[in-house]
Design an enzyme around this catalytic site. Structure first.
Site, short mmCIF file in Angstrom:
data_model
loop_
_atom_site.label_atom_id
_atom_site.label_comp_id
_atom_site.label_asym_id
_atom_site.label_seq_id
_atom_site.Cartn_x
_atom_site.Cartn_y
_atom_site.Cartn_z
N ASP A 5 1.00 -1.08 -0.33
CA ASP A 5 0.06 0.09 0.09
C ASP A 5 0.90 1.60 -0.18
OD1 ASP A 5 -2.47 1.59 0.21
OD2 ASP A 5 -2.75 1.09 2.53
N HIS A 6 0.61 2.27 -0.87
CA HIS A 6 1.46 3.48 -0.96
C HIS A 6 2.87 2.88 -0.89
CE1 HIS A 6 -2.27 6.01 -0.78
NE2 HIS A 6 -2.22 5.18 0.00
N ASP A 10 3.12 4.91 -5.57
CA ASP A 10 2.13 5.97 -5.56
C ASP A 10 3.00 7.17 -5.75
OD1 ASP A 10 0.27 8.23 -4.27
OD2 ASP A 10 0.31 7.60 -2.36
N GLU A 39 -1.62 5.80 -9.05
CA GLU A 39 -2.64 6.53 -8.80
C GLU A 39 -2.27 8.09 -8.97
OE1 GLU A 39 -3.05 7.30 -4.51
OE2 GLU A 39 -3.75 9.51 -4.32
N HIS A 53 -6.91 10.12 3.07
CA HIS A 53 -7.58 8.69 4.15
C HIS A 53 -7.69 9.47 6.53
CE1 HIS A 53 -4.53 7.73 1.13
NE2 HIS A 53 -4.94 7.05 1.80
N GLY A 54 -7.64 8.35 6.80
CA GLY A 54 -7.18 8.72 8.27
C GLY A 54 -9.75 8.94 8.73
N HIS A 70 -8.81 4.48 -2.46
CA HIS A 70 -8.61 4.55 -1.39
C HIS A 70 -9.50 5.43 -0.75
CE1 HIS A 70 -4.59 3.55 -2.04
NE2 HIS A 70 -5.37 3.28 -3.37
N ILE A 115 -9.86 0.14 2.96
CA ILE A 115 -10.69 0.68 4.23
C ILE A 115 -9.63 0.27 5.35
CG2 ILE A 115 -12.25 -1.06 6.20
CD1 ILE A 115 -14.13 -0.95 3.55
N ASP A 116 -8.97 0.69 6.36
CA ASP A 116 -7.73 0.51 7.18
C ASP A 116 -8.68 1.47 9.00
OD1 ASP A 116 -5.95 0.57 8.66
OD2 ASP A 116 -4.23 1.32 8.04
P1 13P Z 1 -8.88 4.76 4.96
O1 13P Z 1 -8.16 5.77 5.94
O2 13P Z 1 -10.57 6.12 4.57
O3 13P Z 1 -9.24 3.45 6.09
O4 13P Z 1 -7.96 4.49 3.60
C1 13P Z 1 -7.25 3.29 3.88
C2 13P Z 1 -6.81 3.56 2.91
O5 13P Z 1 -6.49 4.75 1.53
C3 13P Z 1 -5.20 2.61 2.78
O6 13P Z 1 -4.31 2.58 1.47
O1 G3H Z 2 -3.60 4.62 3.29
C1 G3H Z 2 -2.80 4.55 4.76
C2 G3H Z 2 -3.28 3.21 5.34
O2 G3H Z 2 -4.20 3.43 5.43
C3 G3H Z 2 -1.62 2.74 6.18
O3 G3H Z 2 -1.31 3.63 7.22
O4 G3H Z 2 1.07 4.11 6.98
O5 G3H Z 2 -0.41 4.19 9.16
O6 G3H Z 2 0.01 1.90 8.44
P1 G3H Z 2 -0.37 3.82 7.75
ZN ZN Z 3 -4.06 4.87 0.59
#
Ligand code: 13P
Ligand code: G3H
Ligand code: ZN
Length: 331
Positions: A94-95, A116, A146, A190-191, A233, A277-278
């Site tokens: 991811d990213h 990214d 992206e 995000h967040g 995302h 979704i995180d």
């Molecule tokens: P959220 O912070 O909305 O869960 O997004 C997670 C995300 O995009 C991880 O790449």
């Molecule tokens: O988009 C980011 C994800 O939520 C991952 O978050 O870099 O804190 O692990 P993190």
């Molecule tokens: Zn993301």
């Protein structure tokens, strides 16, 4: 020595996405950093018979150790089989922000990587993404690029609005880079604090309602790239009951607003075939742990608070698969 994702029992995202577009649903991409998160993802996806993308950020790699994570993903494939259902599982970076990080993931068994380059200039984004695609494709690994920038929690409204994906760029970007999927910016971020209260209206119950996603931009992108896999995302919905539980048991979350599930349901039926979704998982886990700590202050066995957190996570993911993304039953 390098490891192929195939040796770990993983799959890349090619077939997953083709099926998701044809079937008008989105594959869940859930982040994990530890054992309980991974257990919850696998249990939920097996029980709902959903394909899944296990997502690892560079922060997760630093936190949990890259070698350990890779072997956990291998364990996840075996765990799913043991639970009685062979669901397709991808392991995705991811990213990713550098070629070296993406290469390291390809070499260590990831089946998919995101590069990214959205914070670079358009031409630099293309050059970096193309380089990653060339390396990854030589190893059968799929690549997500992206275009457009998602705001972080601290970014202001103006910055967010000025960086929506430009539909007129997508064909050129996809052609010149060779990416397998494209993350776009249409108003998610995000967040847990995706919108300021000033950007929202309040419904009759006082609940903050955010501005809708820019489906007009998504539709224009779909016209430009018919049948091409699109990624969203920043798609947590920030359930208010989780926020309330956290705050009830000593937390201090303020102005936490997410993307309404109704909008994600609509997006999942379009060319959007991966939804990330995180944050919702973080909230569910924190709420469950805070509740145990408040109600049983004498408890000090981590299994007694991580166990309920894992159960809450599992229910959350099953709900997403069954009621939001439409991926349940598609494995
Ligand atoms: P959220 O912070 O909305 O869960 O997004 C997670 C995300 O995009 C991880 O790449
Ligand atoms: O988009 C980011 C994800 O939520 C991952 O978050 O870099 O804190 O692990 P993190
Ligand atoms: Zn993301």
């Amino acid at each position: 020595m390098s490891t192929s994702y195939k040796d770990l029992g993983l799959v890349n995202t090619k077939e997953m996405f083709a099926k998701a577009i044809a079937g008008k649903y989105a594959v869940p991409a859930y982040n994990f950093n530890n054992l309980e998160q991974l257990q919850a993802i696998v249990q939920a996806c097996v029980e709902s018979k959903s394909p899944v993308i296990l997502q690892v950020s560079s922060g997760a790699r630093k936190y949990a150790n890259a070698n350990l994570l890779r072997n956990m993903a291998k364990g996840a494939v075996e765990f799913a089989k043991e639970l009685g259902c062979e669901i397709p599982i991808a392991l995705h970076l991811d990213h990713g922000d550098t070629f070296e990080l993406c290469k390291d993931c390809v070499d260590s068994g990831f089946s998919s990587v995101m590069i990214d380059g959205s914070h670079h200039s358009y031409e630099e984004n293309i050059a970096l993404t193309k380089k990653v695609v060339e390396y990854a494709h030589a190893h059968g690994v799929t690549v997500e690029g992206e275009l457009g920038v998602l705001a972080g929690v601290e970014d202001d409204v103006v910055a967010e609005h000025s960086t929506y994906t430009k539909p007129e760029e997508v064909v050129d970007f996809v052609k010149r880079t060779g990416v397998d999927s494209l993350a776009i910016s249409i108003g998610t971020s995000h967040g847990a604090n995706k919108f300021t209260p000033a950007q929202c209206t309040r419904n009759e119950n006082g609940v903050l309602i955010p501005p809708p996603l820019r489906f007009d931009i998504l539709e224009e992108i779909e016209k430009q790239l018919p049948g091409f896999p699109i990624v969203l995302h920043g798609s947590s919905s920030v359930p208010q009951e989780e926020v309330e539980t956290i705050n009830k048991y000593g937390g201090a979350l303020k102005d936490s607003v997410g993307i309404p599930e109704e909008q994600l349901r609509k997006a999942a039926q379009s060319a959007v075939c991966k939804i990330n979704i995180d944050s919702d998982g973080r909230l569910a886990m924190t709420a469950a742990i805070r509740k145990v700590f408040a109600e049983k202050p004498g408890e000090f066995d981590p299994r007694k608070y991580l166990g309920p957190a894992r159960d809450a996570l599992k229910e959350l993911y099953k709900h997403k698969n069954e009621n939001v993304l439409g991926s349940a039953g598609k494995a």
